[in-house]
Every structure is written in structure tokens, then in C-alpha cells.
Write an enzyme that holds these catalytic residues in place. Structure first.
Site, PDB file in Angstrom:
ATOM      1  N   ARG A   1      21.510 -13.712  21.959  1.00  0.00           N
ATOM      2  CA  ARG A   1      21.390 -14.849  22.095  1.00  0.00           C
ATOM      3  C   ARG A   1      22.609 -16.166  22.441  1.00  0.00           C
ATOM      4  O   ARG A   1      22.540 -16.898  22.706  1.00  0.00           O
ATOM      5  CB  ARG A   1      20.462 -15.146  20.885  1.00  0.00           C
TER       6      ARG A   1
ATOM      7  N   GLU B   1       0.679  -1.220   0.232  1.00  0.00           N
ATOM      8  CA  GLU B   1       0.161   0.255   0.135  1.00  0.00           C
ATOM      9  C   GLU B   1       0.850   1.601   0.548  1.00  0.00           C
ATOM     10  O   GLU B   1       0.755   2.004  -0.587  1.00  0.00           O
ATOM     11  CB  GLU B   1      -0.688   0.024   0.805  1.00  0.00           C
TER      12      GLU B   1
HETATM   13  N1  URA Z   1      13.270  -8.786  17.666  1.00  0.00           N
HETATM   14  C1  URA Z   1      13.528 -10.638  17.643  1.00  0.00           C
HETATM   15  O1  URA Z   1      12.360 -10.820  16.239  1.00  0.00           O
HETATM   16  N2  URA Z   1      14.142 -11.429  17.556  1.00  0.00           N
HETATM   17  C2  URA Z   1      14.495 -10.702  19.373  1.00  0.00           C
HETATM   18  O2  URA Z   1      15.337 -11.582  19.739  1.00  0.00           O
HETATM   19  C3  URA Z   1      14.501  -9.735  19.702  1.00  0.00           C
HETATM   20  C4  URA Z   1      13.787  -8.587  19.073  1.00  0.00           C
END
Ligand code: URA
Length: 280
Positions: free
Chosen positions: A231, A90
Site C-alpha cells: 500500500r 467450533e
Molecule cells: N488482504 C487484505 O486484507 N488486504 C490486502 O490488501 C491484501 C490481502
């Protein structure tokens, strides 16, 4: 308002505005910042010199303004590929042509720390929306011009940044190898280790949709995210990301406008660094 039947394959409001975004041709400028969260739109606009809200319908909130004399806009996409697919379609329909996703992300590499910026050069297409547009072999790749503009903006602002591939997922929990409710473990529990080994920088949820659609539509897409989830070390630090994204979005838009101006003034089809020499 007209009572004439409207087409189901090109939905519009009764006044001819885009059905989901409630925007009409020309209401936003050519370059649009794309946060996911509607509340991030005014947060991004806080870095501009002027700003006004243009529309707010569902998860799509749009503002337009100026930054250092440059026309700048923002529109939220909602979270993930499906709502981003609607936004890109859009926004393209009303004349927007450069799409800069700005968001938060989960870092996957030991050298990428919370608070750093990751600029995506391409993205793994686990976004859930683009399989309807192109086969899995079709790559999701960023525009080199938007990527350069983001890099230059990070340099000017003194932000620590990384450049590389991202993985865009259609789920925040299972697809990013997080335990879901009640400890349920989904089908992709080993993605952190696999992507770290492959050198992928980060998880996020929209870049692949932005890159794939802008490539197919012959438009430009870029993406930069601030790391809030590490992570690799299993640390979560969301503080400060919004203000960084606001400064980055405004500066990158100004850099891009300068690059485009120099490119068109010299008749070049593509931006090359020698158009600016050492000055930018
Ligand atoms: N956004 C995501 O998709 N993953 C994360 O770990 C943090 C923000």
C-alpha cells in the site's frame, strides 16, 4: 439421528457435530492452520507428508495429516471476523487449542515489500466481530509461543519476515482505504497514512478475531501473512504467496511441537528459549 428437539443456543447437527464446520470432537489435531480460502486448505496440505480431507461444509474445509511425525490440521475460516468467530468457537469445541492464521496481507511500511512475511504480535480490533466479546480497550495479542514458532520457521526457511502490529478490518475496500464501487469513498479514507505513521505493519482481516477469542478462551493464537499488496508503493503482486504459506505453516507447526514437547518434559508452564539452548 434423533428427533429430540435440539438447543438453539448450542446448535449442532442431528448427529451431534458442530453445526457450521460439520466436525466432531477429536477429528482435528491440537494445532490448526487457518487460511481464509477453502481452496488454500489443500494447498497448505501439499507441504505435509500425509493429508486427508475431514469435512467441507460451506466456507469451512478441514484437513488433517502429519508433517515430520507431527499431527497437523487446517481449516478455512472464510474471509473476515464473523466467519472466523464461528470457526474458532467450533474448532475450540472439538478440542483444538493452537490457532495459526495464515493469509495474505497489505503492507503499510516502506521497508515491507511484496513477498515478505509479516508476523503479527497484536492487532487493531476493527474486525467487526470481537466488540460483542470484550470492550474496545481489550487488546488483541498473539501467543508468544506461536510467535516464536513462526519466527523460527521463517529463519529455517530463509524467508524475509517482519514482526509487529497489524490492523484487522471488517471490510476489504472502505475500511482499508480503497475506493469502493463507482469510486465511492467511505469513512476511513486516511487509514493508510495514519497507520503508516503509527508503525502498524499491515492490513488483514482475521488476526484480531483469532487473538481476542483465543485470549478469552485461554487458548493460543498466532498469525503470519505474506504481503501481496504494497500500500505504500501502491503495487499488487499476489504470485507465490500460497507456496510460501504452505512451507511456513508446516514448519511452524513442527517447531511448536518441539517447543511444547521440551516445555512439558521439563515441567515449565511457559516456553523460554533456554529450554532449547542453541539447538532447536
Ligand atoms: N488482504 C487484505 O486484507 N488486504 C490486502 O490488501 C491484501 C490481502
Amino acid at each position: 439421528m434423533t428427533d429430540a428437539p435440539r438447543r438453539a443456543d448450542r446448535p449442532a447437527t442431528g448427529t451431534g457435530r458442530q453445526y457450521h464446520l460439520d466436525l466432531a470432537e477429536g477429528e482435528l489435531g491440537p494445532t490448526v492452520l487457518l487460511p481464509g480460502d477453502p481452496f488454500r486448505v489443500p494447498a497448505l496440505a501439499a507441504a505435509w507428508d500425509t493429508a486427508r480431507e475431514v469435512a467441507h461444509h460451506r466456507e469451512y474445509r478441514a484437513m488433517r495429516g502429519t508433517y515430520r511425525g507431527v499431527d497437523i490440521s487446517a481449516c478455512s475460516t472464510g474471509i473476515g471476523g464473523p466467519s472466523t468467530e464461528i470457526a474458532i468457537n467450533e474448532l475450540a469445541a472439538i478440542g483444538c487449542s493452537s490457532f495459526l492464521r495464515l493469509g495474505t496481507t497489505g503492507g503499510l511500511q516502506p521497508h515491507i515489500r511484496s513477498g515478505d512475511v509479516v508476523i503479527s504480535t497484536g492487532a487493531v480490533r476493527w474486525d467487526g466481530a470481537t466488540p460483542s466479546y470484550a470492550p474496545p480497550e481489550f487488546p488483541a495479542v498473539a501467543s508468544h509461543e506461536l510467535t516464536i514458532a513462526l519466527m523460527e520457521a521463517c529463519e529455517r526457511l530463509g524467508l524475509t519476515y517482519h514482526l509487529g502490529l497489524s490492523a484487522s478490518t471488517g471490510s476489504f475496500y472502505a475500511a482499508q482505504s480503497r475506493p469502493a464501487f463507482g469510486g465511492y469513498i467511505g469513512l476511513d479514507a486516511d487509514r493508510v497514512e495514519r497507520l503508516t505513521a503509527m508503525g502498524v505493519c499491515n492490513f488483514e482481516m482475521e488476526a484480531a478475531t483469532v487473538f481476542t477469542l483465543t485470549s478469552l478462551f485461554r487458548l493460543r493464537g498466532g498469525a503470519a501473512c505474506v504481503v501481496i499488496a504494497d500500500r505504500f508503493r501502491n503495487e499488487f503482486r499476489p504470485e507465490g504467496a500460497e507456496e510460501k504459506l504452505a512451507r511456513l505453516g508446516a514448519e511452524a507447526t513442527a517447531v511448536l511441537a518441539g517447543m511444547d514437547q521440551r516445555r512439558s518434559a521439563t515441567g515449565h508452564r511457559w516456553y523460554v528459549p533456554s529450554l532449547h539452548g542453541s539447538e532447536a
